[in-house]
Design an enzyme around this catalytic site. Structure first.
Site, PDB file in Angstrom:
ATOM      1  N   ASP A  67      -2.666  21.124  54.434  1.00  0.00           N
ATOM      2  CA  ASP A  67      -3.360  21.397  53.179  1.00  0.00           C
ATOM      3  C   ASP A  67      -3.588  22.907  52.968  1.00  0.00           C
ATOM      4  O   ASP A  67      -4.323  23.548  53.732  1.00  0.00           O
ATOM      5  CB  ASP A  67      -4.721  20.654  53.172  1.00  0.00           C
ATOM      6  CG  ASP A  67      -5.207  20.323  51.779  1.00  0.00           C
ATOM      7  OD1 ASP A  67      -4.490  20.607  50.821  1.00  0.00           O
ATOM      8  OD2 ASP A  67      -6.328  19.788  51.649  1.00  0.00           O
ATOM      9  N   LYS A 112      -8.105  14.198  50.715  1.00  0.00           N
ATOM     10  CA  LYS A 112      -8.559  15.535  50.345  1.00  0.00           C
ATOM     11  C   LYS A 112      -9.996  15.759  50.847  1.00  0.00           C
ATOM     12  O   LYS A 112     -10.338  16.826  51.352  1.00  0.00           O
ATOM     13  CB  LYS A 112      -8.480  15.650  48.825  1.00  0.00           C
ATOM     14  CG  LYS A 112      -8.490  17.027  48.262  1.00  0.00           C
ATOM     15  CD  LYS A 112      -7.407  17.922  48.796  1.00  0.00           C
ATOM     16  CE  LYS A 112      -6.630  18.646  47.772  1.00  0.00           C
ATOM     17  NZ  LYS A 112      -5.500  19.387  48.263  1.00  0.00           N
ATOM     18  N   LYS A 162      -8.604  25.055  37.373  1.00  0.00           N
ATOM     19  CA  LYS A 162      -9.608  24.243  38.088  1.00  0.00           C
ATOM     20  C   LYS A 162     -10.976  24.915  38.068  1.00  0.00           C
ATOM     21  O   LYS A 162     -11.078  26.125  38.234  1.00  0.00           O
ATOM     22  CB  LYS A 162      -9.139  24.043  39.532  1.00  0.00           C
ATOM     23  CG  LYS A 162     -10.058  23.137  40.322  1.00  0.00           C
ATOM     24  CD  LYS A 162      -9.414  22.666  41.590  1.00  0.00           C
ATOM     25  CE  LYS A 162      -9.930  23.449  42.775  1.00  0.00           C
ATOM     26  NZ  LYS A 162      -9.340  22.970  44.015  1.00  0.00           N
ATOM     27  N   LYS A 191      -6.227  24.484  55.105  1.00  0.00           N
ATOM     28  CA  LYS A 191      -7.589  23.980  54.952  1.00  0.00           C
ATOM     29  C   LYS A 191      -8.054  23.204  56.187  1.00  0.00           C
ATOM     30  O   LYS A 191      -9.202  23.291  56.589  1.00  0.00           O
ATOM     31  CB  LYS A 191      -7.604  23.045  53.742  1.00  0.00           C
ATOM     32  CG  LYS A 191      -8.892  23.120  52.998  1.00  0.00           C
ATOM     33  CD  LYS A 191      -8.986  22.278  51.750  1.00  0.00           C
ATOM     34  CE  LYS A 191      -7.856  22.073  50.827  1.00  0.00           C
ATOM     35  NZ  LYS A 191      -7.827  22.760  49.571  1.00  0.00           N
TER      36      LYS A 191
HETATM   37  P1  NAD Z   1       1.827  18.533  41.255  1.00  0.00           P
HETATM   38  O1  NAD Z   1       1.369  17.144  41.078  1.00  0.00           O
HETATM   39  O2  NAD Z   1       1.957  19.413  40.074  1.00  0.00           O
HETATM   40  O3  NAD Z   1       3.227  18.550  41.997  1.00  0.00           O
HETATM   41  C1  NAD Z   1       3.615  17.590  42.913  1.00  0.00           C
HETATM   42  C2  NAD Z   1       5.056  17.203  42.640  1.00  0.00           C
HETATM   43  O4  NAD Z   1       5.453  16.319  43.668  1.00  0.00           O
HETATM   44  C3  NAD Z   1       5.240  16.461  41.320  1.00  0.00           C
HETATM   45  O5  NAD Z   1       6.241  17.099  40.563  1.00  0.00           O
HETATM   46  C4  NAD Z   1       5.674  15.061  41.741  1.00  0.00           C
HETATM   47  O6  NAD Z   1       6.592  14.503  40.842  1.00  0.00           O
HETATM   48  C5  NAD Z   1       6.292  15.340  43.094  1.00  0.00           C
HETATM   49  N1  NAD Z   1       6.345  14.236  44.059  1.00  0.00           N
HETATM   50  C6  NAD Z   1       5.454  13.253  44.317  1.00  0.00           C
HETATM   51  N2  NAD Z   1       5.884  12.472  45.325  1.00  0.00           N
HETATM   52  C7  NAD Z   1       7.068  12.985  45.728  1.00  0.00           C
HETATM   53  C8  NAD Z   1       7.996  12.634  46.731  1.00  0.00           C
HETATM   54  N3  NAD Z   1       7.811  11.580  47.505  1.00  0.00           N
HETATM   55  N4  NAD Z   1       9.099  13.396  46.876  1.00  0.00           N
HETATM   56  C9  NAD Z   1       9.314  14.478  46.078  1.00  0.00           C
HETATM   57  N5  NAD Z   1       8.481  14.840  45.099  1.00  0.00           N
HETATM   58  C10 NAD Z   1       7.367  14.102  44.928  1.00  0.00           C
HETATM   59  O7  NAD Z   1       0.827  19.159  42.332  1.00  0.00           O
HETATM   60  P2  NAD Z   1       0.603  20.694  42.725  1.00  0.00           P
HETATM   61  O8  NAD Z   1      -0.543  21.213  41.942  1.00  0.00           O
HETATM   62  O9  NAD Z   1       1.894  21.412  42.703  1.00  0.00           O
HETATM   63  O10 NAD Z   1       0.091  20.510  44.228  1.00  0.00           O
HETATM   64  C11 NAD Z   1       0.994  20.023  45.202  1.00  0.00           C
HETATM   65  C12 NAD Z   1       0.271  19.609  46.460  1.00  0.00           C
HETATM   66  O11 NAD Z   1      -0.351  20.735  47.020  1.00  0.00           O
HETATM   67  C13 NAD Z   1      -0.818  18.550  46.225  1.00  0.00           C
HETATM   68  O12 NAD Z   1      -0.783  17.601  47.259  1.00  0.00           O
HETATM   69  C14 NAD Z   1      -2.076  19.348  46.345  1.00  0.00           C
HETATM   70  O13 NAD Z   1      -3.176  18.585  46.790  1.00  0.00           O
HETATM   71  C15 NAD Z   1      -1.663  20.375  47.383  1.00  0.00           C
HETATM   72  N6  NAD Z   1      -2.548  21.539  47.335  1.00  0.00           N
HETATM   73  C16 NAD Z   1      -2.586  22.354  46.242  1.00  0.00           C
HETATM   74  C17 NAD Z   1      -3.427  23.453  46.224  1.00  0.00           C
HETATM   75  C18 NAD Z   1      -3.478  24.405  45.060  1.00  0.00           C
HETATM   76  O14 NAD Z   1      -4.277  25.315  45.054  1.00  0.00           O
HETATM   77  N7  NAD Z   1      -2.635  24.278  44.083  1.00  0.00           N
HETATM   78  C19 NAD Z   1      -4.268  23.694  47.323  1.00  0.00           C
HETATM   79  C20 NAD Z   1      -4.211  22.833  48.417  1.00  0.00           C
HETATM   80  C21 NAD Z   1      -3.328  21.782  48.418  1.00  0.00           C
END
Ligand code: NAD
Length: 505
Positions: A298, A347, A390, A461
């Site tokens: 994370d 999360k 956010k 994280k």
């Molecule tokens: P998002 O939902 O915009 O992007 C995720 C993508 O993954 C989507 O396009 C979805 O279609 C695709 N997806 C889902 N299952 C899949 C699979 N099995 N194979 C391939 N693709 C798949 O999310 P995001 O904002 O880009 O965040 C991505 C991840 O990062 C999340 O799990 C989020 O919790 C984690 N994260 C983000 C942050 C941040 O600050 N943005 C911080 C910590 C963790």
């Protein structure tokens, strides 16, 4: 920068530094501690040849995937764009390696700082070749538009580069992510045979490497947060059992674990950017056998980074945090996915554990287990109108002198992916660098770092470490660890901040 010292040697391929590590061994004698300072000799050997690096993102079409790819292209081609604030130049703000500096020493009484990336030879992020998978078929230009993260003018300027990039079909196990993601899944590898899925992903990696003439590839999961798999030693406990479970398409094998296995089997390191338990013991054994790294879990971007910084400050100041109430609302697809309880639970777990070691270190403030159990509440709400911008609202309540209270109310707003993208880049660049470093203790044979790359904890994280190695969450300790490691490898002196050379010449 060039280091001139009798303890470092450099030829065309390697930089070797000799380091006397000073630590203190503590023995407990009744209620007394006996402290015995000791010195252990380490040699660090860094391969200074920079490889051609390929990166494959799982979830490439998501907010993070598109922002990272577009942001790097904007830097690579020096694309400027206009907004109501004027003309903008691309930069790498938020990247530890590209935009932060390290003190390398003192010139007369002036402290000298250089960019982190210049201490050891590192891949230039603009040279990374990107590829990846998504369960949604949108090309990256349209996906960037859907994400609503990047300014419209920059989106338009990036379109010619991004519309050619289309994610490969991916593995989709609906049971592991929220049901509300179903309408995105139009780009999936058919069938339910998990072994076939593994083999297709392996082939994708091998083809990507060969077609782009790459020296190495790293895989990174930035797809949706999955629910935790129900971990079972008979299913996930060893490499052999894990591969058998994949062969039998066991229902508790997640898509992310298949990607992690594929990475290891293709000789690639794997990084988990989401909180779920992808890196099960069988994955670690596969990585160990392949001589690659795994890291997770994370990304530590905004709110948690601040939390581990503020709590470290309070506890370090002898002030006792008693409650942390962490509230978020967000309107991006990540938030939509987290609105399902099973994904939220993953999360919540990683957000909650992030101050444990900081509290546990101070037995003056927390003499009993009971007192360590502070009121730590996490709320995440999905509110589509907020988009990727956010809102995080945190209240910290701490006990001060004579039973008084100090309360901090912190309000944080920003595009989540504009924090995550540079951090993802750092994870990739540092992981690649650490693949080129070997160390030798007391003149024994050189070996690589532990398979679970806990050196990257500053960026995670819920940092995963090798069993038996305690986790550090305190932000300044995590950063110092990384900074000191690169300094030691470069043959520079680790800074203890006494500044005796400035005070007493
Ligand atoms: P998002 O939902 O915009 O992007 C995720 C993508 O993954 C989507 O396009 C979805 O279609 C695709 N997806 C889902 N299952 C899949 C699979 N099995 N194979 C391939 N693709 C798949 O999310 P995001 O904002 O880009 O965040 C991505 C991840 O990062 C999340 O799990 C989020 O919790 C984690 N994260 C983000 C942050 C941040 O600050 N943005 C911080 C910590 C963790």
């Amino acid at each position: 920068m060039k280091v001139q010292s009798t303890t470092t040697q450099q030829d065309d391929h390697f930089l070797i530094s000799n380091y006397d590590y000073k630590s203190t061994n503590i023995e407990k004698n009744g209620d007394k501690y006996i402290a015995k300072p000791q010195i252990t000799n380490f040699k660090f050997k860094t391969d200074t040849r920079i490889p051609k690096l390929g990166v494959m993102l799982v979830g490439w079409g998501g907010n993070n995937g598109t922002t990272l790819t577009g942001g790097i292209l904007a830097n690579k081609f020096n694309i400027t764009w206009n907004s109501r604030r004027g003309t903008h130049q691309p930069n790498f703000y938020g990247s530890l390696t590209q935009s932060s500096v390290i003190k390398i020493g003192t010139c007369n009484t002036e402290e000298v700082f250089v960019p982190f990336k210049d201490v050891l030879p590192m891949v230039n992020p603009c040279d990374i070749v990107f590829g990846g998978w998504d369960i949604n078929s949108m090309n990256l230009a349209d996906a960037m538009n859907r994400a609503q993260v990047v300014e419209y003018d920059l989106q338009q300027k990036l379109r010619p580069y991004l519309e050619k990039l289309v994610p490969l079909p991916s593995i989709y196990y609906p049971d592991f992510i929220a049901a509300n993601q179903g309408d995105r899944a139009d780009n999936v590898i058919p069938g339910n045979n998990k072994l076939e899925h593994l083999n297709i992903i392996r082939k994708n990696i091998a083809d990507f490497k060969q077609q782009n003439n790459l020296d190495k590839v790293i895989l990174l999961w930035t797809a949706n947060t999955e629910r935790f798999c129900v971990e079972d030693p008979n299913v996930h406990g060893t490499a052999e059992k894990l591969l058998k479970s994949i062969e039998s398409s066991h229902p508790e094998i997640s898509a992310s674990t298949i990607f992690a296995c594929a990475a290891c089997l293709e000789g690639c390191s794997f990084i988990n950017g989401s909180p779920q338990n992808t890196i099960v013991p069988g994955v670690i054994e596969l990585a160990e056998k392949a001589g690659v790294f795994v890291a997770g879990d994370d990304f530590k971007t905004g709110q948690t980074k601040f939390k581990t910084c503020l709590v470290e400050y309070l506890v370090g100041a002898g002030i006792k945090p008693k409650a942390i109430i962490s509230y978020n609302h967000l309107g991006n697809n990540d938030g939509k996915n987290l609105s399902q309880e099973s994904c939220f639970k993953s999360k919540e777990r990683s957000k909650k554990t992030c101050v444990d070691d900081i509290l546990e270190s101070n037995k003056v403030l927390y003499p009993t287990e009971e007192e360590l159990n502070i009121d730590h509440t996490i709320v995440i709400k999905y509110c589509p109108e907020t988009g990727d911008s956010k809102k995080a609202m945190d209240e910290y309540i701490a006990e001060i002198f004579l039973g008084g209270r100090q309360t901090f109310a912190v309000y944080n707003v920003c595009e989540d992916s504009l924090l995550a993208a540079p951090l993802i880049m750092d994870l990739l660049l540092l992981c690649e660098l650490f693949e080129r470093i070997k160390f030798s203790k007391d003149s024994c044979e050189y070996q690589r770092f532990d398979t679970v790359l806990s050196w990257l904890s500053y960026l995670m994280k819920a940092p995963k470490s090798e069993s038996g190695i305690t986790t550090i969450n305190a932000l300044s300790r995590q950063r110092a660890m990384l900074e000191n490691l690169v300094k030691v490898c470069a043959g520079l002196t680790v800074d203890d901040n006494l500044r005796l050379e400035v005070r007493y010449g």
